[in-house]
Design a protein around this motif. Structure first.
Motif, PDB file in Angstrom:
ATOM      1  N   ASN A   1      -0.677   2.916  -3.117  1.00  0.00           N
ATOM      2  CA  ASN A   1      -1.387   3.642  -2.632  1.00  0.00           C
ATOM      3  C   ASN A   1      -1.674   4.532  -1.818  1.00  0.00           C
ATOM      4  OD1 ASN A   1      -4.730   3.199  -3.727  1.00  0.00           O
ATOM      5  ND2 ASN A   1      -5.272   2.213  -1.905  1.00  0.00           N
ATOM      6  N   TRP A   2      -0.362   4.625  -1.061  1.00  0.00           N
ATOM      7  CA  TRP A   2      -0.714   6.091  -0.024  1.00  0.00           C
ATOM      8  C   TRP A   2       0.237   6.550  -0.564  1.00  0.00           C
ATOM      9  CZ3 TRP A   2       0.420   2.530   4.620  1.00  0.00           C
ATOM     10  CH2 TRP A   2      -0.854   1.555   4.951  1.00  0.00           C
TER      11      TRP A   2
ATOM     12  N   ASN B   1      -7.564   1.667   3.205  1.00  0.00           N
ATOM     13  CA  ASN B   1      -7.274   2.258   2.285  1.00  0.00           C
ATOM     14  C   ASN B   1      -8.750   2.368   1.300  1.00  0.00           C
ATOM     15  OD1 ASN B   1      -4.791   1.219   0.523  1.00  0.00           O
ATOM     16  ND2 ASN B   1      -5.599  -0.267   2.275  1.00  0.00           N
ATOM     17  N   LYS B   2     -10.241   3.263   2.876  1.00  0.00           N
ATOM     18  CA  LYS B   2     -10.798   3.845   2.352  1.00  0.00           C
ATOM     19  C   LYS B   2     -11.741   2.795   1.633  1.00  0.00           C
ATOM     20  CE  LYS B   2     -10.778   8.211   0.527  1.00  0.00           C
ATOM     21  NZ  LYS B   2     -10.571   9.072  -0.504  1.00  0.00           N
TER      22      LYS B   2
ATOM     23  N   PHE C   1       0.430  -1.287   0.301  1.00  0.00           N
ATOM     24  CA  PHE C   1      -0.410   0.021  -0.160  1.00  0.00           C
ATOM     25  C   PHE C   1       1.101   0.943  -0.101  1.00  0.00           C
ATOM     26  CE2 PHE C   1      -2.881  -2.884   2.352  1.00  0.00           C
ATOM     27  CZ  PHE C   1      -3.504  -3.512   1.041  1.00  0.00           C
TER      28      PHE C   1
ATOM     29  N   ARG D   1      -9.794   2.444  -3.538  1.00  0.00           N
ATOM     30  CA  ARG D   1     -10.212   1.789  -2.730  1.00  0.00           C
ATOM     31  C   ARG D   1     -10.071   0.094  -2.718  1.00  0.00           C
ATOM     32  NH1 ARG D   1     -14.330   5.087  -0.791  1.00  0.00           N
ATOM     33  NH2 ARG D   1     -14.542   7.779  -1.703  1.00  0.00           N
TER      34      ARG D   1
ATOM     35  N   ARG E   1      -4.093   7.329  -1.586  1.00  0.00           N
ATOM     36  CA  ARG E   1      -5.791   6.597  -1.223  1.00  0.00           C
ATOM     37  C   ARG E   1      -6.626   6.473  -2.906  1.00  0.00           C
ATOM     38  NH1 ARG E   1      -3.610   7.123   3.313  1.00  0.00           N
ATOM     39  NH2 ARG E   1      -3.287   5.163   5.378  1.00  0.00           N
TER      40      ARG E   1
END
Length: 1101
Positions: A385-386, A415-416, A381, A392, A389
């Motif tokens: 993704n971070w 991750n929302k 992540f 999802r 984010r």
């Protein structure tokens, strides 16, 4: 020795002599057979004489010459108009915009009312509220009292709602079986939505063309207006959940890219894998054609369930979703789960799609389906993704085991996304729906009320009630949000309001009479899929049942308008452009059997505030010219009321659906009452009515003419029906023969849709006539479930100022007996023919066993033969040798046609039958294991919802039966096919030749029958060529694509227009609400009860 040799030599010589004699005899025999001569001049004479008699019959009993004369007489008072396609397409699209705009206003009023009702309502946990439950209404118990939620609810059949029993003064509530109908959340939401009742009724009064209006609640109930009695499925279950419907999902969320990751390691075996597969299928069912998807299965390596889709996203249309479902069924567990690599692969796909401008370019999400996550996955992540984010992650923990619940929840919460725990099949539906509410948060917080329109769909509820005219529809829908300030950051979606629009009603706004015999209108979506098109065939026949095709609403425009090889038309329409295009096309009529070459002008434009584009086709020549006549209303009315006159019942001469008082009138009744001034409020098509009046006057003499034939002349037996039709949809019919003696009892009756004016097409006889020379009759055979007869039809025209327009078609329907009687009497040489110099058969006769005689039409279909069973069949099927020769001589030319909506047989074993039975012992063990494991899981995973949720039981039954019965199924699957059609070249009037067929030679003579579309084929009957020449069939052949081509076709992404709005992010979104485990503990009373029910049910299954 010498004597013996001499004897042998004599024997050999004698043997050779005998062989030579046999060979000579055979040669003489073959020569004799070849000498059966068919003089071409004789056949020509037969064809000429038959032509004269045929024309006398058809002109006399149809009255075609009289009609043409009457049209000639009025040429001085008519005007021929060249249709301007650019103007027409603009006018019709404006009409469609107005119609769809009124539906949008109705839906907006519903949304405003629902939100206001919620704003001023305070939740009451102890609320007691009786409502009309659509499953229970009008239901009494044994004592004659109405059951709870099942009070008296008045229902009346209503023509506007396709004669279904409805209540137009009240809506009612449908609750799925797996949702508790007295739950406090449900009761409060139902109480709130009572405010919609008045809005439903007011909407219907303002716009009486509205059909169903509804509110789908996020809690699961469905409020529908008008109220109806809901019919459960065959298992007594209300499986319908409004939150599964496309209109709900599209309105609740923006477009999305989804990667479904499923754990198939060894720990997922048994019921866990069954639940996982059901979860995948349920997620797939929440996707639409504006979404993109892929499915990855992982163990210690990453596996794409469809290798062809490796590293990419594909459009989540119905075709691809069903394809994924079939592949998911084939998944088997093995190995150890390694999550990190699969997660990396998923992020890479989504990041590349976003970087390359592919996919939805909106929401992105990963759906992780597993029974536990053990690895250190934080680094993945951090890398992909971070902190943004953008992707999802939703997690679905499968099974009873809770050991890894915290890890699985952590993934979602950071991750929302949203975490859910699914321990039974009954849990799947509710838990999957949670992700939609999370994705809707940014839109809800923004209060963006995007109006959405769905692709064409078939309402299964209506389909079961056989409401065929409402079968294909689109829905307009809008989300309903909570406006309460205290819950703003939570982004609470209350539900979705919507209304259905039958597509047939939309297409009526482009009148058929203006488009002509081969013209038509159509609608497509922003993805290029057909919404409405006369060549869209959404149903197929499976045995005796009609079923929707698996891909019925993802048929691309290029698959119907396949002559648009460069996809210029499709691209322009998908982009919402306005323009025109001309294409030379190969069309076909008569269920695809008869090819036509047409030049079509296409005109297109977009429909504002919708994702739709509208197209219209005018055929060059007669299709783009229309004549206008003018008569007084008084004169026209007199003839419009003739008993032999009909008008197209599916066309809109007058709008009878606006005022409920007008719904009782047929189109003819409404038109007459309007013209008489009895119904001045009716909205009528003045141009169409004026043309109908004119046609009624011009064709009126035919009624008197036909009646005079009946009264003063003995109608020849076999002449059954005379008919005519005009571009205005007017028809006159004369039945010369009574229904008792008529062979063609169905012809031109209300059930004979092919031969009537409908919303989709002109009659078959009309379409064939206008492509033939005016005044020359076109003959074709009809085989209606074994009832065979012949139809003769011709077109009539009108001219003015050097221009000619098609006025209509006129014809006669005859029995085969009549034609045979006439033909056999002609097709023979006189008995006193001089045969002294003729070798072979003399005199010749088509009735003799020496000759085979056929009348064949211009598309190669047999109109007349000694063998009745051959009538209506393709001549190449009956005699491949002669047909092959005619094709070689170019007398008949092959036309290649294609069908991209076909269904082909596909032999395969059930997916769940992959493991064969090894022995009877294995079968017994399997049954015991199935019963034991399911009984155990039932006890362990029992919850109230699962008790009455049929999916658990149905899946268990299906699992048992399909696993233990090896049954080969001839399943029909969507496919592409190619098939031939044939057209006669009228420039070649005659042909004859001899075909060498092994030991015999076959002579044939072909002669055009003058002034018709027929040819007379006379062949030598005693020479069988079937071994050398096989039959020529019209059977479609599946187009088999090699693997790479098939793969490219499946994943290719055509030009599409993305929806304008996207709501993927809002800074005020509260992402901390990310789910949690909830456990339901059965009470001491319910537990033994559930055990007893489980045992009974398992015994039954």
């Amino acid at each position: 020795m010498s004597g013996l040799q001499s004897s042998r030599m004599k024997c050999r010589t004698a043997g050779m002599r005998n062989i030579l004699m046999i060979l000579v005899f055979l040669c003489l025999w073959i020569t004799a057979r070849a000498q059966t001569k068919i003089p071409p001049e004789t056949v020509q004479q037969w064809a000429s004489v038959f032509s004269v008699q045929l024309r006398e019959l058809t002109t006399k009993y149809s009255g075609s010459l009289l009609l043409q004369k009457k049209l000639k007489d009025v040429e001085s008072i008519i005007k021929i108009v060249e249709l301007e396609g650019v103007d027409l397409v603009k006018d019709y699209s404006d009409e469609i915009e107005r119609m769809l705009g009124s539906k949008m206003k109705s839906v907006k009023r519903l949304a405003e009312s629902a939100e206001d009702a919620d704003l001023y309502h305070e939740f009451n946990a102890t609320l007691q509220f009786d409502y009309y439950n659509s499953m229970l209404i009008n239901t009494m118990d044994e004592d004659g009292n109405y059951v709870e939620l099942g009070s008296e609810f008045l229902l009346e059949e209503n023509e506007h709602f396709n004669n279904l029993a409805v209540n137009t003064q009240q809506s009612n509530i449908q609750v799925p079986t797996n949702v508790y109908n007295k739950d406090p959340n449900i009761l409060n939401a139902i109480y709130n939505s009572e405010a919609l009742n008045d809005v439903f009724i007011n909407n219907f009064q303002k716009d009486p063309t509205l059909t169903w209006q509804y509110f789908g609640s996020s809690t699961g109930f469905f409020r529908i207006y008008p109220g109806i009695k809901w019919t459960p499925d065959s298992n007594g279950v209300a499986a319908f959940d409004c939150r599964n419907r496309n209109w709900y999902i599209q309105a609740a969320t923006s477009p999305k890219d989804i990667i479904i990751m499923v754990d198939i390691s060894g720990s997922m075996k048994g019921l866990k894998m069954t639940i996982a597969k059901h979860t995948i299928n349920t997620i797939l069912d929440t996707l639409g054609e504006n979404d993109f998807v892929n499915v990855i299965a992982y163990t210690d390596y990453v596996r794409y369930v469809e290798p062809c889709f490796k590293g990419t996203l594909v459009q989540a249309d119905l075709d691809n979703r069903e394809h994924f479902k079939l592949l998911v069924e084939e998944l088997h567990v093995k190995g150890e789960a390694k999550l990190k690599n699969a997660m990396k692969e998923s992020f890479k796909i989504l990041n590349e799609a976003r970087a390359n401008g592919q996919g939805s370019m909106c929401n992105q999400a990963i759906m992780l389906i597993t029974d536990g996550a053990m690895e250190d996955f934080e680094s993945v992540f951090e890398e992909f993704n971070w902190p943004e984010r953008r992707v999802r992650v939703f997690t679905y923990l499968i099974g009873r085991e809770m050991t890894f619940a915290q890890n699985t929840k952590w993934i979602a919460c950071n991750n929302k996304g949203y975490y859910t725990h699914i321990s039974t099949l009954a849990d799947v539906q509710e838990n999957v729906m949670e992700y939609l509410h999370v994705l809707s948060r940014p839109m809800v917080i923004n209060h963006d009320h995007d109006i959405i329109w769905t692709e064409a769909y078939m309402d299964t509820v209506l389909f079961t009630t056989k409401a065929q005219s409402l079968l294909l529809m689109t829905s307009v829908a809008m989300p309903v949000f909570s406006k309460k300030k205290e819950t703003l950051s939570h982004g609470i979606l209350l539900g979705v309001v919507g209304s259905d629009i039958p597509l047939m009603e939309v297409m009526k706004l482009a009148p058929r009479y203006m488009l002509g015999a081969h013209g038509y209108a159509f609608l497509i979506t922003n993805n290029g899929y057909i919404l409405a098109h006369p060549d869209l065939r959404p149903l197929y026949k499976d045995g005796k049942k009609l079923k929707p095709k698996p891909n019925y609403n993802s048929v691309d425009l290029s698959e119907v308008e396949w002559e648009d090889t460069d996809e210029k038309l499709r691209t322009a329409m998908v982009k919402g452009q306005t323009g025109a295009l001309t294409l030379n096309i190969r069309a076909s009529v008569d269920k695809g059997k008869r090819p036509l070459y047409l030049v079509n002008d296409y005109f297109h434009t977009n429909i504002d505030e919708t994702p739709f584009s509208f197209g219209m086709v005018l055929t060059k020549g007669h299709g783009s010219r229309i004549f206008m006549g003018n008569v007084s209303v008084e004169e026209g009315l007199h003839d419009l009321t003739s008993p032999d006159l009909f008008i197209a019942s599916e066309w809109t001469y007058c709008e009878t659906d606006i005022d409920p008082a007008h719904r009782k009138y047929t189109q003819l009744q409404a038109a007459i009452r309007y013209l008489l001034g009895k119904e001045p409020d009716l909205e009528c098509d003045e141009v169409l009515l004026q043309q109908t009046l004119f046609d009624a006057v011009v064709t009126a003499p035919l009624e008197a003419y036909w009646n005079a034939l009946m009264l003063n002349d003995r109608v020849e037996p076999g002449i059954e029906t005379a008919f005519l039709g005009t571009r205005a949809g007017l028809m006159r019919i004369m039945r010369y023969a009574g229904v008792e003696t008529r062979v063609a009892k169905k012809f031109l009756t209300p059930t004979d849709k092919d031969n009537l004016f409908t919303i989709d097409h002109f009659p078959l006889w009309y379409r064939l006539a206008v492509e033939n020379t005016p005044g020359s009759f076109y003959y074709y055979p009809t085989n209606d479930k074994g009832v065979k007869y012949v139809v003769a039809t011709t077109s009539v025209t009108v001219s003015s100022e050097g221009q000619t327009a098609m006025a209509g078609a006129i014809g006669v329907q005859m029995s085969l007996d009549l034609l045979e009687k006439r033909f056999w009497a002609i097709a023979k040489q006189p008995s006193d023919t001089d045969c002294s110099n003729i070798e072979g058969v003399c005199p010749l006769s088509c009735e003799s066993i020496d000759l085979s005689c056929y009348l064949v039409d211009n598309n190669g279909f047999i109109v007349l033969s000694k063998e009745r069973n051959e009538v209506g069949r393709f001549f190449g099927e009956v005699d491949g040798s002669v047909m092959a020769s005619l094709i070689r001589m170019e007398m008949f030319k092959k036309v290649s046609l294609f069908d991209y909506q076909a269904m082909c047989k596909n032999s395969h074993h059930h997916a769940s039958s992959a493991r064969p039975l090894l022995s009877p012992f294995y079968g017994i063990v399997a049954v015991i294991r199935w019963l034991f494991s399911n009984a155990l899981m039932f006890l362990l995973d029992f919850n109230l919802c699962g008790l009455w949720h049929s999916d658990y039981l149905v899946d268990a039954k299906a699992g048992y039966h399909t696993s233990h019965k090896q049954k080969k199924v001839e399943a029909l699957q969507p496919c592409d096919t190619a098939y031939p059609g044939f057209m006669y070249d009228p420039s070649i009037r005659e042909a004859n030749s001899i075909i060498k067929c092994g030991r015999c030679q076959k002579m044939f003579v072909v002669q055009q029958v003058p002034d018709s579309n027929l040819v007379l084929v006379v062949t030598q009957a005693d020479c069988d060529c079937s071994r050398q020449y096989g039959p020529i069939l019209l059977e479609p052949k599946e187009i088999k694509y090699i693997a790479t081509v098939k793969c490219n076709r499946m994943k290719s992404q055509k030009v599409r227009r993305r929806p304008e709005s996207c709501h993927a992010y809002h800074p005020k979104e509260d992402a901390k609400e990310c789910g949690g485990a909830t456990a339901i503990f059965p009470s001491l009373f319910l537990f033994p009860a559930s055990l007893l029910i489980s045992l009974v049910l398992h015994h039954w299954t």
